[in-house]
Design an enzyme around this catalytic site. Sequence first.
Site, PDB file in Angstrom:
ATOM      1  N   ARG A 170      -2.841   3.422   0.008  1.00 13.55           N
ATOM      2  CA  ARG A 170      -1.558   2.901  -0.467  1.00 13.55           C
ATOM      3  C   ARG A 170      -0.371   3.463   0.323  1.00 13.55           C
ATOM      4  O   ARG A 170       0.706   3.661  -0.233  1.00 13.55           O
ATOM      5  CB  ARG A 170      -1.362   3.182  -1.968  1.00 13.55           C
ATOM      6  CG  ARG A 170      -2.425   2.583  -2.852  1.00 13.55           C
ATOM      7  CD  ARG A 170      -2.341   1.073  -2.951  1.00 13.55           C
ATOM      8  NE  ARG A 170      -3.463   0.581  -3.724  1.00 13.55           N
ATOM      9  CZ  ARG A 170      -4.643   0.239  -3.198  1.00 13.55           C
ATOM     10  NH1 ARG A 170      -4.835   0.278  -1.874  1.00 13.55           N
ATOM     11  NH2 ARG A 170      -5.618  -0.185  -3.970  1.00 13.55           N
ATOM     12  N   SER A 222      -1.400  -0.796 -11.099  1.00 15.74           N
ATOM     13  CA  SER A 222      -1.784   0.605 -11.320  1.00 15.74           C
ATOM     14  C   SER A 222      -0.559   1.505 -11.235  1.00 15.74           C
ATOM     15  O   SER A 222       0.166   1.465 -10.238  1.00 15.74           O
ATOM     16  CB  SER A 222      -2.798   1.047 -10.267  1.00 15.74           C
ATOM     17  OG  SER A 222      -3.963   0.262 -10.377  1.00 15.74           O
ATOM     18  N   GLU A 292       1.920   5.504  -8.150  1.00 20.47           N
ATOM     19  CA  GLU A 292       1.719   4.398  -7.200  1.00 20.47           C
ATOM     20  C   GLU A 292       2.887   3.410  -7.283  1.00 20.47           C
ATOM     21  O   GLU A 292       3.318   2.875  -6.265  1.00 20.47           O
ATOM     22  CB  GLU A 292       0.390   3.676  -7.483  1.00 20.47           C
ATOM     23  CG  GLU A 292       0.139   2.515  -6.529  1.00 20.47           C
ATOM     24  CD  GLU A 292      -1.278   1.946  -6.609  1.00 20.47           C
ATOM     25  OE1 GLU A 292      -2.228   2.708  -6.910  1.00 20.47           O
ATOM     26  OE2 GLU A 292      -1.437   0.743  -6.373  1.00 20.47           O
TER      27      GLU A 292
HETATM   28  C1  LIG Z   1      -1.251  -7.103 -12.678  1.00 12.39           C
HETATM   29  C2  LIG Z   1      -1.115  -6.415 -11.357  1.00 12.39           C
HETATM   30  C3  LIG Z   1      -2.251  -6.094 -10.645  1.00 12.39           C
HETATM   31  C4  LIG Z   1      -2.146  -5.441  -9.403  1.00 12.39           C
HETATM   32  N1  LIG Z   1      -3.281  -5.137  -8.720  1.00 12.39           N
HETATM   33  C5  LIG Z   1      -3.178  -4.532  -7.515  1.00 12.39           C
HETATM   34  C6  LIG Z   1      -4.352  -4.212  -6.765  1.00 12.39           C
HETATM   35  O1  LIG Z   1      -5.476  -4.502  -7.170  1.00 12.39           O
HETATM   36  N2  LIG Z   1      -4.192  -3.588  -5.571  1.00 12.39           N
HETATM   37  C7  LIG Z   1      -2.965  -3.266  -5.085  1.00 12.39           C
HETATM   38  O2  LIG Z   1      -2.899  -2.701  -3.982  1.00 12.39           O
HETATM   39  N3  LIG Z   1      -1.853  -3.541  -5.772  1.00 12.39           N
HETATM   40  C8  LIG Z   1      -1.925  -4.167  -6.966  1.00 12.39           C
HETATM   41  N4  LIG Z   1      -0.788  -4.448  -7.669  1.00 12.39           N
HETATM   42  C9  LIG Z   1       0.516  -3.997  -7.147  1.00 12.39           C
HETATM   43  C10 LIG Z   1       1.250  -4.993  -6.261  1.00 12.39           C
HETATM   44  O3  LIG Z   1       0.863  -6.346  -6.522  1.00 12.39           O
HETATM   45  C11 LIG Z   1       1.055  -4.683  -4.782  1.00 12.39           C
HETATM   46  O4  LIG Z   1       1.497  -3.387  -4.503  1.00 12.39           O
HETATM   47  C12 LIG Z   1       1.826  -5.676  -3.900  1.00 12.39           C
HETATM   48  O5  LIG Z   1       1.517  -5.432  -2.541  1.00 12.39           O
HETATM   49  C13 LIG Z   1       3.329  -5.558  -4.096  1.00 12.39           C
HETATM   50  O6  LIG Z   1       3.904  -6.747  -3.625  1.00 12.39           O
HETATM   51  P1  LIG Z   1       5.363  -7.207  -4.097  1.00 12.39           P
HETATM   52  O7  LIG Z   1       5.762  -8.307  -3.174  1.00 12.39           O
HETATM   53  O8  LIG Z   1       5.381  -7.516  -5.521  1.00 12.39           O
HETATM   54  O9  LIG Z   1       6.195  -5.898  -3.777  1.00 12.39           O
HETATM   55  P2  LIG Z   1       7.495  -5.342  -4.497  1.00 12.39           P
HETATM   56  O10 LIG Z   1       7.130  -4.774  -5.807  1.00 12.39           O
HETATM   57  O11 LIG Z   1       8.569  -6.372  -4.474  1.00 12.39           O
HETATM   58  O12 LIG Z   1       7.874  -4.176  -3.477  1.00 12.39           O
HETATM   59  C14 LIG Z   1       7.029  -3.059  -3.319  1.00 12.39           C
HETATM   60  C15 LIG Z   1       7.596  -2.159  -2.214  1.00 12.39           C
HETATM   61  O13 LIG Z   1       7.483  -2.839  -0.976  1.00 12.39           O
HETATM   62  C16 LIG Z   1       8.752  -2.869  -0.322  1.00 12.39           C
HETATM   63  N5  LIG Z   1       8.802  -4.148   0.378  1.00 12.39           N
HETATM   64  C17 LIG Z   1       8.695  -5.379  -0.184  1.00 12.39           C
HETATM   65  N6  LIG Z   1       8.711  -6.330   0.766  1.00 12.39           N
HETATM   66  C18 LIG Z   1       8.860  -5.689   1.951  1.00 12.39           C
HETATM   67  C19 LIG Z   1       8.976  -6.116   3.306  1.00 12.39           C
HETATM   68  N7  LIG Z   1       8.947  -7.425   3.634  1.00 12.39           N
HETATM   69  N8  LIG Z   1       9.159  -5.181   4.278  1.00 12.39           N
HETATM   70  C20 LIG Z   1       9.200  -3.868   3.956  1.00 12.39           C
HETATM   71  N9  LIG Z   1       9.089  -3.384   2.700  1.00 12.39           N
HETATM   72  C21 LIG Z   1       8.933  -4.287   1.708  1.00 12.39           C
HETATM   73  C22 LIG Z   1       9.782  -2.761  -1.448  1.00 12.39           C
HETATM   74  O14 LIG Z   1      11.013  -2.214  -0.974  1.00 12.39           O
HETATM   75  C23 LIG Z   1       9.072  -1.824  -2.405  1.00 12.39           C
HETATM   76  O15 LIG Z   1       9.287  -0.479  -1.998  1.00 12.39           O
HETATM   77  C24 LIG Z   1      -0.859  -5.102  -8.893  1.00 12.39           C
HETATM   78  C25 LIG Z   1       0.290  -5.452  -9.630  1.00 12.39           C
HETATM   79  C26 LIG Z   1       0.165  -6.099 -10.843  1.00 12.39           C
HETATM   80  C27 LIG Z   1       1.409  -6.461 -11.593  1.00 12.39           C
END
Ligand SMILES: Cc1cc2nc3c(=O)[nH]c(=O)nc-3n(C[C@H](O)[C@H](O)[C@H](O)COP(=O)(O)OP(=O)(O)OC[C@H]3O[C@@H](n4cnc5c(N)ncnc54)[C@H](O)[C@@H]3O)c2cc1C
Length: 306
Positions: A170, A222, A292
């Site tokens: 991560r 998580s 996380e």
């Molecule tokens: C129900 C559920 C299940 C999940 N299961 C998993 C799983 O199995 N595995 C897993 O790894 N994660 C999981 N996640 C967490 C999440 O989906 C991941 O971490 C995902 O990659 C985050 O994407 P996001 O676009 O929502 O990021 P955001 O929450 O919008 O941003 C996360 C971080 O990334 C940064 N960021 C966003 N976009 C960019 C960009 N283009 N350039 C640079 N930085 C950026 C933001 O500033 C922030 O710090 C889960 C979440 C939920 C709600």
Amino acid sequence: MSAGEWLDSFPGVRRHEPLARHSQFGVGGPAEWFITTRETTVLAELLRRCSDSGVPVTVLGAGSNTLISDDGIDGLVVRHDDRTLRVADEHTVELGAGCMMPRVALDCASRGLAGVEFGIGVPGTLGASVYGNAGAFGTEMSDVLIDCTSLDARGEPLTLTAAECDFGYRRSRFKDDLRDNAIVSARLRVHADDPDQVRARTDAIQAERKATQPYGIRSLGSVFKNPLDDKAGRLIEAAELKGRRSGGAQISPKHANFIVNVDHATAADVLALVHIAHDTVQERFGVNLEREIIVLGKQHSDDHRG
Ligand SMILES: Cc1cc2nc3c(=O)[nH]c(=O)nc-3n(C[C@H](O)[C@H](O)[C@H](O)COP(=O)(O)OP(=O)(O)OC[C@H]3O[C@@H](n4cnc5c(N)ncnc54)[C@H](O)[C@@H]3O)c2cc1C
């Protein structure tokens, strides 16, 4: 005159946008300025002008891994929403940072392209999934990334191979020395397979996820990283915290490493549970759980506990 006054007349920029609308958990105060753009040239211009005028920039994806402060975020919040998905050849897909990972998994499955089935379990964007080396059910972004392109704080492009991203559990350089960069696109490695087989594997991951994790209720994924050779959920459950509530937030009765929004939770409610879980596990088992979920915005950004 405020440093970012020019943003008020920048096409597409909105003032005081409620970020709860952009958080899957449904929590977050206003962004001082907010824009959604699909254009990398627009993003580059915004980054350069914000850098020149001293306006802080926060890049947001689908808001599935971030807890946004109840007091909102200062400066400009940008959502780079380029959802382009192009199959370059049978080994390579080119994706805009705004592509949603479940859509990537499903689109690749329908085209008979294997390798990104894990994306069905990650309800966020490609850009953030590179940033945090998202992974599910045994595959991580680092396993499939060929390279990615980001813009630095001056809007200048930088392309890195997967090895150059220095991925870990991560983590990537985008959380470290490249924290000011915005990821705009990436190329992922795939391979040809029978579409029905790829789809069956994708569906199996989805079914496993629904069976083991809270589903159809707002969560942040998580909350803590798994410590070496253990599971954060097991430890929080062993600390008898399943179902524990703070305001409108609850440690999920289904999976203890998830916090769910049961009744108009605030960021403060969530952080209270994060601290309870962290401190109780530390006291009972001597394990220092590492958070996380990412906390963005005023007031909480200096709080790294857990
Ligand atoms: C129900 C559920 C299940 C999940 N299961 C998993 C799983 O199995 N595995 C897993 O790894 N994660 C999981 N996640 C967490 C999440 O989906 C991941 O971490 C995902 O990659 C985050 O994407 P996001 O676009 O929502 O990021 P955001 O929450 O919008 O941003 C996360 C971080 O990334 C940064 N960021 C966003 N976009 C960019 C960009 N283009 N350039 C640079 N930085 C950026 C933001 O500033 C922030 O710090 C889960 C979440 C939920 C709600």
